[in-house]
Design a protein around this motif. Sequence first.
Motif, short mmCIF file in Angstrom:
data_model
loop_
_atom_site.label_atom_id
_atom_site.label_comp_id
_atom_site.label_asym_id
_atom_site.label_seq_id
_atom_site.Cartn_x
_atom_site.Cartn_y
_atom_site.Cartn_z
N GLY A 10 0.82 -1.16 -0.04
CA GLY A 10 0.12 0.08 -0.05
C GLY A 10 0.97 1.25 -0.05
N ASN A 11 0.77 2.05 -1.23
CA ASN A 11 1.74 3.29 -1.35
C ASN A 11 0.79 4.41 -0.79
OD1 ASN A 11 3.28 5.29 -2.12
ND2 ASN A 11 3.23 4.80 -4.45
N TRP A 12 1.05 4.99 0.25
CA TRP A 12 0.26 6.10 0.67
C TRP A 12 0.66 7.33 -0.04
CZ3 TRP A 12 -0.02 4.87 6.89
CH2 TRP A 12 -0.61 3.59 7.02
N LYS A 13 1.73 7.30 -0.51
CA LYS A 13 2.41 8.71 -1.37
C LYS A 13 2.34 9.86 -0.28
CE LYS A 13 0.53 6.70 -5.65
NZ LYS A 13 0.04 6.82 -6.91
N MET A 14 1.81 10.74 -0.99
CA MET A 14 2.11 12.21 0.17
C MET A 14 0.75 12.44 0.66
SD MET A 14 3.97 15.62 -0.71
CE MET A 14 2.77 16.89 -1.17
N GLY A 97 12.10 4.00 -7.88
CA GLY A 97 11.84 4.42 -9.28
C GLY A 97 10.36 4.43 -9.45
N HIS A 98 9.37 4.73 -8.43
CA HIS A 98 7.98 4.70 -8.72
C HIS A 98 7.77 5.93 -9.81
CE1 HIS A 98 3.93 6.34 -8.13
NE2 HIS A 98 3.66 5.00 -7.82
N SER A 99 6.75 5.73 -10.52
CA SER A 99 6.66 6.66 -11.79
C SER A 99 6.54 8.02 -11.52
CB SER A 99 5.35 6.29 -12.36
OG SER A 99 4.38 6.72 -11.76
N TYR A 169 5.14 -3.54 -12.08
CA TYR A 169 4.66 -3.09 -13.41
C TYR A 169 3.44 -2.11 -13.06
CZ TYR A 169 2.34 -2.28 -17.80
OH TYR A 169 1.90 -1.74 -19.03
N GLU A 170 3.73 -0.81 -13.42
CA GLU A 170 2.74 0.42 -13.01
C GLU A 170 2.65 1.21 -14.27
OE1 GLU A 170 1.83 0.89 -8.65
OE2 GLU A 170 3.69 1.95 -9.31
N PRO A 171 1.69 1.01 -15.21
CA PRO A 171 1.50 1.69 -16.47
C PRO A 171 1.14 3.14 -15.87
CG PRO A 171 -0.29 0.03 -16.39
CD PRO A 171 0.93 -0.26 -14.93
N TRP A 173 -0.20 5.53 -17.10
CA TRP A 173 -1.39 6.13 -17.60
C TRP A 173 -2.54 5.36 -16.71
CZ3 TRP A 173 -4.34 1.95 -19.12
CH2 TRP A 173 -3.51 0.81 -19.64
N ALA A 174 -2.41 4.55 -15.99
CA ALA A 174 -3.23 3.78 -15.04
C ALA A 174 -3.19 4.14 -13.97
CB ALA A 174 -3.04 2.23 -15.35
N ILE A 175 -2.14 4.87 -13.40
CA ILE A 175 -2.04 5.31 -11.88
C ILE A 175 -2.85 6.74 -11.82
CG2 ILE A 175 -0.12 6.33 -10.39
CD1 ILE A 175 1.68 4.43 -11.76
N GLY A 176 -3.53 6.17 -10.76
CA GLY A 176 -4.52 7.59 -10.11
C GLY A 176 -5.51 7.97 -10.92
N THR A 177 -5.80 7.23 -12.25
CA THR A 177 -6.77 7.92 -13.26
C THR A 177 -7.99 6.93 -13.17
OG1 THR A 177 -5.66 6.02 -14.72
CG2 THR A 177 -4.81 8.17 -14.55
N GLY A 214 0.45 -2.73 -10.48
CA GLY A 214 -0.04 -1.33 -9.98
C GLY A 214 -0.78 -0.52 -10.85
N GLY A 215 -1.76 0.58 -10.55
CA GLY A 215 -2.53 1.17 -11.46
C GLY A 215 -4.27 0.90 -11.27
N SER A 216 -4.48 1.89 -10.31
CA SER A 216 -6.01 1.94 -10.03
C SER A 216 -6.51 0.51 -9.70
CB SER A 216 -6.96 2.32 -11.31
OG SER A 216 -6.32 3.83 -11.49
N VAL A 217 -5.52 -0.26 -9.03
CA VAL A 217 -6.16 -1.49 -8.27
C VAL A 217 -7.27 -1.27 -7.22
CG1 VAL A 217 -5.59 -3.85 -7.09
CG2 VAL A 217 -4.02 -2.77 -8.89
N PHE A 234 0.01 -6.99 -5.90
CA PHE A 234 -0.10 -5.38 -6.25
C PHE A 234 0.45 -4.39 -5.48
CE2 PHE A 234 -4.26 -8.24 -6.58
CZ PHE A 234 -4.19 -8.28 -7.99
N LEU A 235 0.70 -3.45 -6.20
CA LEU A 235 0.92 -1.85 -5.78
C LEU A 235 -0.08 -1.13 -5.65
CD1 LEU A 235 3.21 -0.64 -3.95
CD2 LEU A 235 4.38 0.15 -6.24
N VAL A 236 -0.53 -0.79 -4.38
CA VAL A 236 -1.95 -0.07 -4.44
C VAL A 236 -1.71 1.34 -4.02
CG1 VAL A 236 -4.15 -0.17 -3.72
CG2 VAL A 236 -2.87 -2.22 -4.00
N GLY A 237 -2.37 2.25 -4.71
CA GLY A 237 -2.32 3.51 -4.27
C GLY A 237 -3.31 4.21 -3.46
N GLY A 238 -4.08 4.57 -4.28
CA GLY A 238 -5.56 5.17 -3.74
C GLY A 238 -6.21 4.47 -2.82
N ALA A 239 -6.48 3.14 -3.46
CA ALA A 239 -7.24 2.01 -2.49
C ALA A 239 -6.58 1.58 -1.17
CB ALA A 239 -8.06 0.90 -3.43
P1 PGA Z 1 -3.34 3.85 -7.94
O1 PGA Z 1 -1.67 4.03 -7.62
O2 PGA Z 1 -3.52 2.59 -7.28
O3 PGA Z 1 -3.62 5.34 -7.00
O4 PGA Z 1 -3.39 3.90 -9.15
C1 PGA Z 1 -0.69 2.85 -7.53
C2 PGA Z 1 0.61 3.52 -7.46
O5 PGA Z 1 0.90 4.61 -7.63
O6 PGA Z 1 1.47 2.48 -6.91
#
Ligand code: PGA
Length: 257
Positions: A10-14, A97-99, A169-171, A173-177, A214-217, A234-239
Amino acid sequence: MGHPRPFVGGNWKMNTDLASAVELAGNVAAGCSPFLERVDVAVFPPFPYLQAVGRTLGHDGVMLGAQDVFDQPRGAFTGEVGTEMLLDLNVGMVLIGHSERRHVIGEPDDLVNRKLRAALVAGLSATLCVGETMEQRKAGGTKPVNVGQLRAGLRGVPKEQMRQVTIAYEPVWAIGTGLTATPQDAETVHKVLRETLRDLYDEPIAESTRIQYGGSVSANNAEALFAQPDIDGFLVGGASLDADSFAAIVRAAADHG
Ligand code: PGA
């Protein structure tokens, strides 16, 4: 061969503040505890909250990770955080190396590689993130971009350290979108990444290295993604900011792992 042991991060980011980070950590620990026998789970809070979140998680449950690390252990590097500092806080793993670091902050492949090697030498586990932008995908660059980032990221990493490495693998265009790669599109790239590991190392390394998507999982798409043979977690951001959603994703990996 089946999946290696699944790994969900779970990547909580900022995001979060001190109080909500501690609360979220407590809820994630409780929500994920039924699945920890079958799945490795980690959270990656912002640097300032690592210590508090680590205390809340304790030692043998959900693991504590950092979102980045510098390539030097300590010294005159204003604003950076070194490997020794993370180890001091009982941080066991890092994202490399997160996107958002590559594309928003501007980290090039060689810095990503130096950070990865520094983390591994220090004894940390590391998740090396790769992924193409929409422009690159449209231009037919999906395979070369991902293979190129993987090869450049792993340059000089010896086989013996590969047990510390996870690939994500985090495309971009799929991250946070809200856009997710279809399970088939994701699988195509995961397969190519695994073939690259086979080329760079050997069959056992290719089969045992976890490749996360990863990417909007979300709780809704995790199961279909995990059903793909080369998606190992998975590498999960928002969720991951919602303990129930995150636990549901971990459960999908546990049930089908
Ligand atoms: P997301 O982020 O699940 O919000 O798309 C994934 C990530 O950046 O690791």
